[in-house]
Write a protein that holds these residues in place. Sequence first.
Motif, PDB file in Angstrom:
ATOM      1  N   SER A  37      68.539   1.172  72.197  1.00 25.69           N
ATOM      2  CA  SER A  37      68.606   0.474  73.479  1.00 25.69           C
ATOM      3  C   SER A  37      70.044   0.301  73.935  1.00 25.69           C
ATOM      4  CB  SER A  37      67.915  -0.893  73.369  1.00 25.69           C
ATOM      5  OG  SER A  37      66.541  -0.726  73.113  1.00 25.69           O
ATOM      6  N   VAL A  93      71.717  -6.820  69.419  1.00 28.17           N
ATOM      7  CA  VAL A  93      71.116  -7.506  68.280  1.00 28.17           C
ATOM      8  C   VAL A  93      69.911  -6.752  67.733  1.00 28.17           C
ATOM      9  CG1 VAL A  93      69.868  -9.597  67.586  1.00 28.17           C
ATOM     10  CG2 VAL A  93      71.945  -9.785  68.964  1.00 28.17           C
ATOM     11  N   GLN A  94      69.127  -6.126  68.626  1.00 24.41           N
ATOM     12  CA  GLN A  94      67.830  -5.596  68.242  1.00 24.41           C
ATOM     13  C   GLN A  94      67.776  -4.092  68.007  1.00 24.41           C
ATOM     14  OE1 GLN A  94      64.879  -7.204  67.628  1.00 24.41           O
ATOM     15  NE2 GLN A  94      66.006  -9.124  67.728  1.00 24.41           N
ATOM     16  N   SER A  95      68.504  -3.296  68.801  1.00 26.03           N
ATOM     17  CA  SER A  95      68.234  -1.861  68.773  1.00 26.03           C
ATOM     18  C   SER A  95      69.437  -1.031  69.188  1.00 26.03           C
ATOM     19  CB  SER A  95      67.049  -1.552  69.696  1.00 26.03           C
ATOM     20  OG  SER A  95      66.914  -0.176  69.929  1.00 26.03           O
ATOM     21  N   GLN A 140      53.951 -10.448  68.754  1.00 28.37           N
ATOM     22  CA  GLN A 140      55.219  -9.753  68.571  1.00 28.37           C
ATOM     23  C   GLN A 140      56.185 -10.149  69.674  1.00 28.37           C
ATOM     24  OE1 GLN A 140      55.931  -5.313  69.431  1.00 28.37           O
ATOM     25  NE2 GLN A 140      55.708  -5.314  67.206  1.00 28.37           N
ATOM     26  N   ASP A 181      62.641   5.795  68.972  1.00 27.64           N
ATOM     27  CA  ASP A 181      61.733   4.697  68.655  1.00 27.64           C
ATOM     28  C   ASP A 181      60.291   5.144  68.919  1.00 27.64           C
ATOM     29  OD1 ASP A 181      60.847   2.195  67.913  1.00 27.64           O
ATOM     30  OD2 ASP A 181      62.257   1.113  69.183  1.00 27.64           O
ATOM     31  N   LYS A 199      74.533  -4.540  64.575  1.00 26.09           N
ATOM     32  CA  LYS A 199      73.831  -3.290  64.283  1.00 26.09           C
ATOM     33  C   LYS A 199      74.776  -2.136  63.955  1.00 26.09           C
ATOM     34  CE  LYS A 199      69.393  -4.145  64.755  1.00 26.09           C
ATOM     35  NZ  LYS A 199      68.388  -3.819  63.737  1.00 26.09           N
ATOM     36  N   THR A 235      62.912 -14.800  75.509  1.00 19.28           N
ATOM     37  CA  THR A 235      63.713 -13.995  74.589  1.00 19.28           C
ATOM     38  C   THR A 235      64.969 -14.726  74.149  1.00 19.28           C
ATOM     39  OG1 THR A 235      62.918 -11.929  75.582  1.00 19.28           O
ATOM     40  CG2 THR A 235      64.941 -11.813  74.287  1.00 19.28           C
ATOM     41  N   TYR A 279      71.000  -8.691  73.855  1.00 13.99           N
ATOM     42  CA  TYR A 279      69.755  -8.501  73.108  1.00 13.99           C
ATOM     43  C   TYR A 279      69.656  -7.086  72.552  1.00 13.99           C
ATOM     44  CZ  TYR A 279      64.790  -9.071  71.983  1.00 13.99           C
ATOM     45  OH  TYR A 279      63.586  -9.151  71.331  1.00 13.99           O
ATOM     46  N   LYS A 337      60.324  -6.302  72.406  1.00 15.14           N
ATOM     47  CA  LYS A 337      61.303  -5.395  71.823  1.00 15.14           C
ATOM     48  C   LYS A 337      62.398  -5.067  72.835  1.00 15.14           C
ATOM     49  CE  LYS A 337      59.959  -2.100  69.155  1.00 15.14           C
ATOM     50  NZ  LYS A 337      59.314  -0.874  68.616  1.00 15.14           N
ATOM     51  N   ALA A 338      63.548  -4.683  72.311  1.00 18.35           N
ATOM     52  CA  ALA A 338      64.695  -4.370  73.170  1.00 18.35           C
ATOM     53  C   ALA A 338      64.391  -3.204  74.107  1.00 18.35           C
ATOM     54  CB  ALA A 338      65.917  -4.056  72.307  1.00 18.35           C
TER      55      ALA A 338
END
Length: 441
Positions: free
Chosen positions: A217, A212-214, A167, A418, A290, A147, A209, A170-171
């Motif tokens: 999360s 950055v992603q979610s 893929q 989600d 985000k 990651t 992470y 995911k977070a």
Amino acid sequence: MFKTSEKSLVTNINNVVAVLFVINLFGVMTFMRSFVGIYIFGIQLGKIYTGLSLLSCLLLSSKKVFFFFFDEDLNNLRKSLRLVTLSFFVVLFINRNFTFDLSSLRNSSFVWSVGYFFIGYYLINRFKKQYLLIVFSFVLFVSYFITFVNYPNFIMDFFISFGDKFQFIKAADTLLLLIVFNFLIKKMNLDIKFEFVIFLFTLSLFYPYFFVQSRGSVLGALVYLLFNLYSYRTFIINNYFKSLIVIVFSALIFYGSSFLISGITYSDEYNPESIQEVNEILIDEVVTKKDVPKGFLTFYFADGRIHSYDNTTNWRLDIWQDLVEDLREKNKILFGLGYEGIFEIMLDPTAPGRLGRDGLNENVHNYFMNIFGRGGIFQLSIFLYLYLNIFRFWKQKGYTTNSFFTLILPLLIVSSLDVTMEGVQFPLIFFSFLGYYVSED
């Protein structure tokens, strides 16, 4: 490796099945969605897992079969499982969805995922905790490496060649791994100071992470942090200087992980001015990328509906409210819309629409709204009753209320924002380890 040294045919068979299950679980935890998409003789692993969980739900709903594997202590959970299984057939009958095909199986996967709880309870508990910790530590290390550092091309090529898609992790899946790992640490009965250090260090490693992603999360991890700080409050107060040192080191770990994930190339020529620039980049590319507050703190009411100034949040709110309105207009509030096809409210004609640019998004991005949409108040109430009985059993085993919500609440928050529970990997890991945690040591 195994807790029991008993030698018999049944024990050997159970141990072999347990090893196969944990090997598969290892692959799922390490590579998540990419792994469950691998084809075995033309069938995806994810569909095999769902089928096995479905079979376990059907078989364990029988009292005789259930008590062949489990003790009387689990009787209330057996009744909950029977209700969940029965609710599927009731919703199927009420909505006249008599064609139980792969589409219905996929759309009802949240029902069958409950079976993983009992699979985890029975199989994972056969292993000694030390071996599970070794496996999980390796999983967490690999997860961090692929990651934050580098995802090897040959692994990507493998999933592209033998699966339906590749893929990145995911977070939400990473948060699940983190929480499950730290609960496994608690199972080891280590000194509380080591638990505290491991908890803060691992959370600091992965928190960038989430930023950055979610947003979901970030919120789930924040709730997880607060519940843990509350449980460690006595230790922190009595050891405030040591706790401060741990917090400082955790902040440095967070900074280092933010640096790795930001994509900044290291250079020995950094001077104070360039370091300041790096910090500004880290804030822009990690912490504020985000714009988390905008997602959760910009709600307003208009035309009898809840809205948000954030486009992504507003998109979700719009779907959920349309689903409730659609259920009301079709008089489906009580038993839902059933399992055939996607929700009609997802067929937004505007481009790219609710189905997304690839036309593959069929989910409403909310675990409980999905249950409500499929099975109405009837099925949603049964699932809430299931979680209530899991909580009761958790307390019966001597665990605290705080520990239950520390495990459950952050993950359910993420799943309410989600599509985690509509997939395979998240409910497989979540329910399997939830079952393991309440199994006998």
